[in-house]
Design an enzyme around this catalytic site. Structure first.
Site, mmCIF file in Angstrom:
data_model
loop_
_atom_site.group_PDB
_atom_site.id
_atom_site.type_symbol
_atom_site.label_atom_id
_atom_site.label_comp_id
_atom_site.label_asym_id
_atom_site.label_seq_id
_atom_site.Cartn_x
_atom_site.Cartn_y
_atom_site.Cartn_z
ATOM 1 N N THR A 138 100.509 100.149 -33.900
ATOM 2 C CA THR A 138 99.126 100.633 -33.818
ATOM 3 C C THR A 138 98.263 99.675 -32.994
ATOM 4 O O THR A 138 97.587 100.081 -32.043
ATOM 5 C CB THR A 138 98.513 100.759 -35.229
ATOM 6 O OG1 THR A 138 99.382 101.560 -36.021
ATOM 7 C CG2 THR A 138 97.148 101.416 -35.181
ATOM 8 N N LYS A 197 92.137 86.365 -45.051
ATOM 9 C CA LYS A 197 91.008 86.327 -44.111
ATOM 10 C C LYS A 197 89.987 85.276 -44.546
ATOM 11 O O LYS A 197 89.398 84.579 -43.709
ATOM 12 C CB LYS A 197 90.369 87.713 -44.029
ATOM 13 C CG LYS A 197 91.281 88.730 -43.335
ATOM 14 C CD LYS A 197 90.796 90.150 -43.543
ATOM 15 C CE LYS A 197 91.675 91.155 -42.800
ATOM 16 N NZ LYS A 197 91.388 92.543 -43.207
ATOM 17 N N GLU A 242 90.122 86.300 -33.004
ATOM 18 C CA GLU A 242 88.959 87.037 -33.523
ATOM 19 C C GLU A 242 89.366 88.242 -34.341
ATOM 20 O O GLU A 242 88.764 88.556 -35.370
ATOM 21 C CB GLU A 242 88.062 87.462 -32.345
ATOM 22 C CG GLU A 242 86.861 88.280 -32.716
ATOM 23 C CD GLU A 242 85.871 87.511 -33.591
ATOM 24 O OE1 GLU A 242 85.931 87.711 -34.815
ATOM 25 O OE2 GLU A 242 85.071 86.735 -33.054
ATOM 26 N N ILE A 291 84.498 93.422 -35.542
ATOM 27 C CA ILE A 291 83.251 92.655 -35.661
ATOM 28 C C ILE A 291 83.473 91.237 -35.124
ATOM 29 O O ILE A 291 84.405 90.570 -35.558
ATOM 30 C CB ILE A 291 82.794 92.535 -37.133
ATOM 31 C CG1 ILE A 291 82.841 93.891 -37.835
ATOM 32 C CG2 ILE A 291 81.402 91.936 -37.214
ATOM 33 C CD1 ILE A 291 82.623 93.780 -39.344
ATOM 34 N N GLY A 340 91.556 99.583 -37.418
ATOM 35 C CA GLY A 340 91.675 100.665 -36.450
ATOM 36 C C GLY A 340 92.129 100.110 -35.116
ATOM 37 O O GLY A 340 91.800 98.982 -34.748
ATOM 38 N N LYS A 396 96.436 87.719 -39.637
ATOM 39 C CA LYS A 396 95.721 86.877 -40.621
ATOM 40 C C LYS A 396 96.638 86.102 -41.559
ATOM 41 O O LYS A 396 96.347 84.969 -41.902
ATOM 42 C CB LYS A 396 94.727 87.702 -41.431
ATOM 43 C CG LYS A 396 95.331 88.801 -42.277
ATOM 44 C CD LYS A 396 95.020 90.141 -41.693
ATOM 45 C CE LYS A 396 95.814 91.229 -42.382
ATOM 46 N NZ LYS A 396 95.702 92.514 -41.703
ATOM 47 N N GLU A 405 98.783 100.587 -46.300
ATOM 48 C CA GLU A 405 100.207 100.577 -45.990
ATOM 49 C C GLU A 405 100.967 101.366 -47.064
ATOM 50 O O GLU A 405 100.461 101.536 -48.182
ATOM 51 C CB GLU A 405 100.727 99.130 -46.012
ATOM 52 C CG GLU A 405 100.020 98.180 -45.076
ATOM 53 C CD GLU A 405 100.409 98.405 -43.620
ATOM 54 O OE1 GLU A 405 101.575 98.754 -43.370
ATOM 55 O OE2 GLU A 405 99.542 98.275 -42.754
ATOM 56 N N GLY A 441 96.192 106.589 -43.446
ATOM 57 C CA GLY A 441 96.692 105.443 -42.686
ATOM 58 C C GLY A 441 95.884 104.177 -42.878
ATOM 59 O O GLY A 441 96.094 103.183 -42.190
ATOM 60 N N ASP A 454 95.041 90.408 -48.807
ATOM 61 C CA ASP A 454 94.596 90.556 -47.426
ATOM 62 C C ASP A 454 93.221 89.890 -47.246
ATOM 63 O O ASP A 454 93.015 89.118 -46.306
ATOM 64 C CB ASP A 454 94.522 92.053 -47.084
ATOM 65 C CG ASP A 454 93.986 92.305 -45.693
ATOM 66 O OD1 ASP A 454 94.748 92.192 -44.717
ATOM 67 O OD2 ASP A 454 92.772 92.587 -45.581
#
Lengths: 421, 421
Positions: free
Chosen positions: B13, B204, B128, B135, B298, B104, B189, B186, B200
């Site tokens: 993706t 981060k 980034e 963002i 995305g 990450k 996972e 989607g 997750d």
């Protein structure tokens, strides 16, 4: 270690904030810049006034002395207004100084000329603080969104108007009462015309347009409307419909610019921006929708933008081209986009026949507006171009504001009115 | 004009989004970079799979071929996971390539080592896209807030959790139903553990901590709680009190880090962040409170961060020091800060005596929670440390979440309950 000399023009709210911020952070600034830092002079208006908080920096009321005796590397203009600020900036640039300014009126009108003069002398003219106070709007647009095309922006750029609208909504106060408080708190000037009539937001929008697209719309053709005519009843009716009135700048890549009060729904990123905060929603072709929110005014927030600009002069000099990255203009669309309006009118007798007749013209009456009794006003949500010829037949239109719905548009119930005959 | 060669590792993706974004914007990128641009190779897992949208770029399933035959200037790692991504990045850096990554897990664990290896070879390692999707969080913190000390951040960094909580609130669905939809869309996972259990967001947060303060809290000591135990009833009760449950990362300059569900009130800048959006509220000593909101995941948003990183490698090389600007750590406070909790328990018989007894312990019963009948649960707003010894006497505690109030705290009515005996 080289010494950087800074002259500060003006010691009002913004100037004092800059003075304190630089003095408090001198060590950290020197480390980041790799230079020693010296405030070489401060230009003041009234030399008879005592300023006990200024220590070890010569004060002068003559501009020539401020930049003449010891030519500074950087001049920070915190005077405001067109003249003498413009002349001082030109003289500073001609003397080879970088210039930092927070002066939106001046930059809206003369930004191009000043930027060109700076480029011709190989110095920088920067003005992050002129739009959105402490929010790094300009630098985000130019430094962090270089390959993203900016398709449109929606922004709250006048903290005073936003404060007044927030205060009216949350306390049920009239416009006059809210304005009075804004003045008392120092958010609005003694003469609040520029804020209330939308001119302050318009100047900032013009700075933004030039910054993003390299051009401004024609000054005469932009529709500018302030919040001076907003009624408490409209705000309250809108709230019942899940909408809030915000004073917005709407700018897109066809150079359409509107500055006006707009209703936004609860899923819209600017819905929750309250008080004196500013915010900008940036729609791009790749990232999508990015929103920045923060303090739009205040001594410290403005000083933040100015001191960060000071660092950027020395840190991003080579990459900074004083021109937009890739945000080009799109051709103007011939046809007008279909708008959604909220009409606020005197309540009339909603018979079944009248509602059917209104609905034939695409008007949807929000049922929540009929819940609250007694009411003297009704809110009508209307989709499509406004059929002005229908106005008098059904409703006495008091005001018309556009509505910006988030994509989902969930904030508004579009169900039909239960008709009681 | 020099040619910049780019190798892309991975064509899932994220990788496909990067490929398309670079190809679609080749001309603009070349103009901004001042170099011709060439995708020199793409590393894929399964070389038997057809990829008709890739045109004119050699595909290979062997890493050595991807960077060996024609050494690229920049390697974009879009594989994810620890191995083989880590080895590939190390080999790329050792070969003198700049590396861009969105990974990450890897950066949380090995970011320091990779950054040091990059510095030793005089190349850049940038990431980034690893925090907050599209963002520009990391670059805002390091490039635009250089003199601002970051005091604390509150952030929504896991779009899947935010989507699930939003969906449960707006549709009245159970956690299981919401998760199922997130997987179907989607967002989550097939194995959603990392999202649901808060890992997750924790990774981060660790990247953020290192980025802002130069260090990470001890991995073992951080309290990490996901949204797996959240009940629909809690979300609905909170909504009646004007609160929304958000999965937040809370990090401050004493290196306190929490990753957990938190109730926020309607004036809090993260209250309106819905769906898969991410957002970060940054509190600094000079600017004040800056909030950034945008798509947290995305293909296009992630590609935006990666392609902007590509530009930044060549544009901000000299000023970029891969270390925090001025955000130093403050000493840990000895005493625990007083927290505000929301207790959700079975409703009991609220007699006047019981309420007085509860109130003696500082508990304030929110009257809005008693309006809705019939209810099997009640929400109690509690200020101060939790008196655990009182739990059983009055309420059966189902869950305890902290509450983050905006400064005004207007979102919660603290009036006493009208007692009906």
């Amino acid at each position: 270690m080289k010494e950087l000399k800074i002259a500060l023009l003006g010691l009002g709210t913004v100037g004092s904030g800059v003075y304190t911020s630089i003095m408090d952070r001198k060590g950290a600034l020197e480390e980041l810049l790799g230079h020693r830092l010296k405030l070489s002079s401060i230009l003041i208006k009234d030399s008879s006034k005592a300023r006990p908080f200024v220590k070890g920096v010569p004060l002068t009321s003559e501009f020539e002395k401020a930049i003449g005796e010891e030519v500074p590397d950087v001049v920070i203009e915190a005077i405001g207004g067109i003249e003498p600020a413009r002349s001082y900036i030109i003289q500073s640039l001609e003397a080879g100084c970088h210039v930092i300014s927070a002066n939106k009126d001046l930059i809206a009108r003369h930004g191009e000329e000043l930027t060109e003069r700076a480029a011709a002398k190989g110095v920088r003219f920067v003005y992050e603080a002129s739009v959105g106070g402490g929010i790094p709007i300009l630098r985000t647009l130019r430094e962090l969104l270089r390959i993203n095309r900016i398709q449109h922006v929606e922004a709250i750029l006048n903290g005073t108007s936003n404060f007044i609208l927030s205060y009216m909504r949350t306390t049920g106060s009239s416009f006059e009462k809210a304005l009075e408080l804004a003045q008392k708190k120092g958010y609005a000037e003694p003469d609040p015309t520029n804020d209330i009539e939308g001119l302050d937001a318009f100047y900032k929008a013009m700075v933004l347009s030039k910054w993003i697209y390299g051009v401004q719309p024609s000054w005469e053709e932009v529709q500018v409307e302030g919040i001076g005519n907003v009624l408490l009843e409209e705000i309250q009716l809108a709230e019942q419909m899940g909408l809030r009135l915000k004073h917005l700048v709407l700018l897109n890549d066809r150079l359409d610019l509107q500055v006006q009060p707009v209703f936004v729904d609860s899923d819209h990123p600017l819905y929750g921006v309250e008080g004196v905060d500013n915010a900008i929603r940036i729609q791009t072709d790749l990232l999508g929708c990015l929103t920045l929110q923060g303090p739009g005014a205040g001594a410290e927030a403005t000083a933040s933008a100015i001191v960060e600009d000071l660092l950027s002069i020395y840190e991003t000099r080579e990459i900074y081209r004083n021109k937009p990255a890739v945000s080009e203009l799109c051709p103007k669309k011939q046809e007008q986009e279909v708008n959604t309006y909220l009409l606020v009118g005197e309540k009339i007798n909603f018979t079944k026949e009248r509602i059917s007749a209104i609905e034939k013209h695409g008007i949807i009456i929000d049922r929540t507006s009929l819940r609250f009794q007694p009411i003297s006003l009704a809110a009508l949500l209307y989709e499509g171009p406004l059929p002005l010829e229908q106005e008098d037949e059904f409703i006495s239109v008091i005001s018309i504001y556009p509505v910006r719905l988030s994509k989902s548009g969930k904030g508004i119930e579009k169900e039909k009115v239960p008709v009681a005959e």
